[in-house]
Motif scaffolding. Structure first.
Motif, PDB file in Angstrom:
ATOM      1  N   VAL A  49       0.907  -0.962  -0.293  1.00 49.17           N
ATOM      2  CA  VAL A  49       0.552  -0.074   0.178  1.00 49.17           C
ATOM      3  C   VAL A  49       0.630   1.115  -0.015  1.00 49.17           C
ATOM      4  N   THR A  50       0.524   2.146  -0.532  1.00 50.72           N
ATOM      5  CA  THR A  50       1.651   3.578  -0.771  1.00 50.72           C
ATOM      6  C   THR A  50       0.373   4.943   0.067  1.00 50.72           C
ATOM      7  N   PHE A  51       0.941   4.976   1.100  1.00 51.11           N
ATOM      8  CA  PHE A  51      -0.298   6.453   0.943  1.00 51.11           C
ATOM      9  C   PHE A  51       1.199   7.387   1.314  1.00 51.11           C
ATOM     10  N   SER A  52      -0.017   8.858   1.336  1.00 52.96           N
ATOM     11  CA  SER A  52       0.542  10.244   1.517  1.00 52.96           C
ATOM     12  C   SER A  52       0.947  11.235   2.727  1.00 52.96           C
ATOM     13  N   TYR A  53       2.356  11.516   2.553  1.00 47.83           N
ATOM     14  CA  TYR A  53       2.952  12.222   2.891  1.00 47.83           C
ATOM     15  C   TYR A  53       3.323  13.724   3.203  1.00 47.83           C
ATOM     16  N   PHE A  54       2.620  14.499   3.308  1.00 50.88           N
ATOM     17  CA  PHE A  54       2.394  15.974   3.109  1.00 50.88           C
ATOM     18  C   PHE A  54       3.903  16.376   4.136  1.00 50.88           C
ATOM     19  N   ASN A  55       5.221  16.599   3.787  1.00 50.59           N
ATOM     20  CA  ASN A  55       6.704  17.247   4.727  1.00 50.59           C
ATOM     21  C   ASN A  55       6.559  18.787   4.679  1.00 50.59           C
ATOM     22  N   GLY A  56       5.799  19.288   5.856  1.00 45.92           N
ATOM     23  CA  GLY A  56       5.943  21.162   5.878  1.00 45.92           C
ATOM     24  C   GLY A  56       7.045  21.853   5.864  1.00 45.92           C
ATOM     25  N   VAL A  57       8.670  21.019   5.568  1.00 45.00           N
ATOM     26  CA  VAL A  57       9.611  21.909   5.494  1.00 45.00           C
ATOM     27  C   VAL A  57       9.675  21.576   3.639  1.00 45.00           C
ATOM     28  N   ALA A  58      10.949  22.256   2.704  1.00 44.71           N
ATOM     29  CA  ALA A  58      11.144  22.304   1.690  1.00 44.71           C
ATOM     30  C   ALA A  58      12.933  21.703   2.210  1.00 44.71           C
ATOM     31  N   ASN A  59      13.017  19.729   2.206  1.00 40.53           N
ATOM     32  CA  ASN A  59      14.078  20.247   2.596  1.00 40.53           C
ATOM     33  C   ASN A  59      15.076  18.955   1.455  1.00 40.53           C
ATOM     34  N   ALA A  60      13.882  18.440   0.502  1.00 42.45           N
ATOM     35  CA  ALA A  60      14.394  17.491   0.150  1.00 42.45           C
ATOM     36  C   ALA A  60      13.206  17.406  -1.893  1.00 42.45           C
ATOM     37  N   PRO A  61      13.738  16.578  -2.643  1.00 46.27           N
ATOM     38  CA  PRO A  61      12.906  16.583  -4.281  1.00 46.27           C
ATOM     39  C   PRO A  61      12.038  15.346  -2.980  1.00 46.27           C
TER      40      PRO A  61
END
Length: 566
Positions: free
Chosen positions: A54-66
């Protein structure tokens, strides 16, 4: 609002895993708090992970990587093989507040969110599910976070997110500088004969003299970071010059434990007036007040910026690029930045973080999540010690070795290959922070440091000849030896003390941000003759805030934390 990510920043752990130096934010609890649980006490997840993937979506609120699918990295693929779970990670582009506002307006969220400074927005919107009952099912989560579960509860008694780290084992000090420092290019110190710089005046004079001697290089003397929530990298400086660690909006007297803000003190006035003076001499980058984080990092990487103040975890993306370049070509070492501990009078600094537990930042499961239990199973599996070794040290024989005494180390070849591109492909960058994990200063059950660069053998091995030369010039073997040892602060960090949604304290911080972001550019960019006038306008605007009430609340919280620690 001051940040830390700490944290310990994401970037802070990057340097531990990389062949170069660096969250932010030393942001963990007392050494013994969660340190009694050896690896043998780990438990399997309550049930075998389902075979289907399964694939879950993950939003990271820091612009630290592609952006990435975690299973496209070596670490993520190993974890997917264990759990059947992959995460499609999206990192922040643009303004955090606007991005989260769009999520809330649509009532459609990623499965997992690390909202960083936007966490209050999401909590207020009811975007996270309670985790209390789920935590009870997952023994490794309970093992690592057990000592802090009460601190993790919101006012309604629910736990809505898991902080990014918890101290496990003995507390291991950091030989690098991942917290606050005044950075300067090494070539500046070399040209000046390696002077011992202890005050801001000495530091800015050093920069001014260097730029004057290199007029043909089109150098920028000093820049600051002000983008979005990262504004604290500019506004926190007076606190550090006063000799305090990053407690956020307050300085805490170590005798009375009274909390006082510093935004209208002589110290803040002196700091802004110093920037104003540098600006009038053409030494300050005016674009500091309009550049975004990526532009700031690009400028630090350009070799044209002589000096800046920032936290190691936050500036690491740029500094690591310069370090990598110097490893490939030693002549580039001149452009590597060197950290300096400064105060107004040259006395004891407190730039290194004491042990602490940040409980107002973390990762949560959204109300839109398809299968919260699969997500929790993944986190529980990640918290097994073998997987904490994986995300920090990597794979034995590939990214680290073990000697006949059981000590982890890295060979020169391994250190050389672990550069920034490798960090991305292997997954060190993606798993350095932003997940439930052992605190960076943790120790494994066999006595090894969790973080490779906290392991003395690795730190010394990774030093280049140029590193050894400049450290020797200053009579130290590690960068942290340049800085004073942190005093114990049971409440640390004060900025991590949660505030109720819509509370007077939260409103004060929001209004404070509005006032400082409006007036700091005016103060720094004003004609020197107009500075006093603008300062008066700023103080008058700030005087409308209930600062006395804010300080009273903080003093009460800090004294309560001291009592609880007894």
């Amino acid at each position: 609002m001051a940040k830390k990510l700490f944290l310990t920043c994401m970037a802070a752990v990057l340097v531990f895993t990389a062949a170069c130096s660096k969250e932010n934010n030393g942001n963990n609890a007392s050494p013994s708090a969660a340190g009694s649980s050896p690896a043998a006490s780990e438990s399997a997840s309550p049930s075998e992970a389902p075979k289907d993937k399964v694939t879950f979506s993950y939003f990271n609120g820091v612009a630290n990587a592609p952006d990435v699918n975690t299973n496209e990295t070596t670490i993520g693929k190993v974890l997917e093989d264990q759990t059947g779970v992959n995460f499609k990670m999206e990192h922040l582009v643009g303004e955090l507040k606007a991005k989260i506002g769009t999520m809330i307006a649509s009532n459609n969220y990623p499965d997992v969110i690390n909202p960083d400074a936007g966490i209050d927005q999401l909590l207020d919107a009811g975007a996270f599910i309670p985790l209390n009952d789920l935590i009870e099912k997952y023994p490794n989560i309970k093992r690592v976070y057990g000592p802090y579960l009460n601190q993790m509860k919101a006012a309604d008694g629910n736990i809505y997110f898991i902080p990014f780290s918890s101290q496990v084992g003995e507390y291991t000090p950091d030989p690098e500088i991942n917290q606050g420092a005044f950075w300067v290019q090494r070539r500046v110190l070399k040209e000046a004969g390696y002077p011992k710089i202890k005050t801001l005046d000495e530091y800015t004079k050093l920069i001014e003299d260097f730029v004057a001697k290199h007029k043909d290089e089109d150098l920028t003397g000093l820049i600051t970071l002000t983008h979005d929530w990262r504004f604290f990298a500019t506004s926190n400086v007076p606190m550090h010059l006063d000799g305090y660690p990053n407690d956020g909006n307050v300085e805490v007297d170590m005798t009375t434990f009274e909390a006082k803000t510093y935004y209208t003190t002589d110290s803040t006035k002196r700091w802004l007036q110093k920037l104003n003076d540098l600006n009038s001499k053409g030494l300050f980058d005016k674009a500091s007040f309009v550049d975004n984080y990526d532009q700031y990092i690009a400028k630090l990487s350009s070799k044209k910026v002589v000096g800046f103040f920032d936290y190691g975890w936050q500036s690491g993306n740029a500094r690591n690029l310069l370090i990598d370049a110097a490893r490939q070509d030693p002549t580039q070492d001149d452009f590597v930045y060197f950290p300096m501990p400064l105060t107004w009078d040259g006395d004891k600094d407190q730039l290194l973080d004491p042990a602490g537990f940040v409980k107002n930042r973390g990762i949560g499961i959204s109300v839109s999540a398809k299968d919260p239990e699969r997500i929790m199973e993944y986190w529980d599996t990640l918290l097994k010690e073998e997987n904490q070794v994986l995300r920090s040290w990597g794979i034995k024989g590939e990214t680290y070795e073990v000697d006949d005494k059981g000590r982890f180390y890295r060979t020169a070849e391994q250190i050389k290959k672990i550069d920034e591109p490798f960090n991305l492909s292997f997954g060190f960058r993606y798993y350095a922070w932003d997940w439930p994990q052992y605190g960076t200063n943790s120790t494994l059950s066999d006595g090894n440091a969790l973080a490779p660069l906290y392991q003395p053998e690795v730190f010394q091995m990774r030093l280049t000849d140029a590193d050894k030369t400049i450290l020797d010039k200053y009579g130290v073997k590690t960068y942290s030896e340049l800085f004073a040892k942190p005093d114990n602060r049971p409440w640390y960090p004060a900025w991590g003390i949660p505030k109720a949604q819509g509370s007077a304290e939260q409103i004060w911080e929001t209004t404070k941000d509005e006032v400082t972001k409006k007036y700091y550019p005016k103060l720094v960019l004003a004609k020197p003759a107009d500075f006093e006038k603008v300062w008066g306008e700023y103080v008058a605007a700030f005087g409308k805030l209930d600062t006395a009430g804010y300080e009273k609340w903080y003093t009460e919280q800090i004294k309560a934390a001291i009592e609880a620690a007894k």
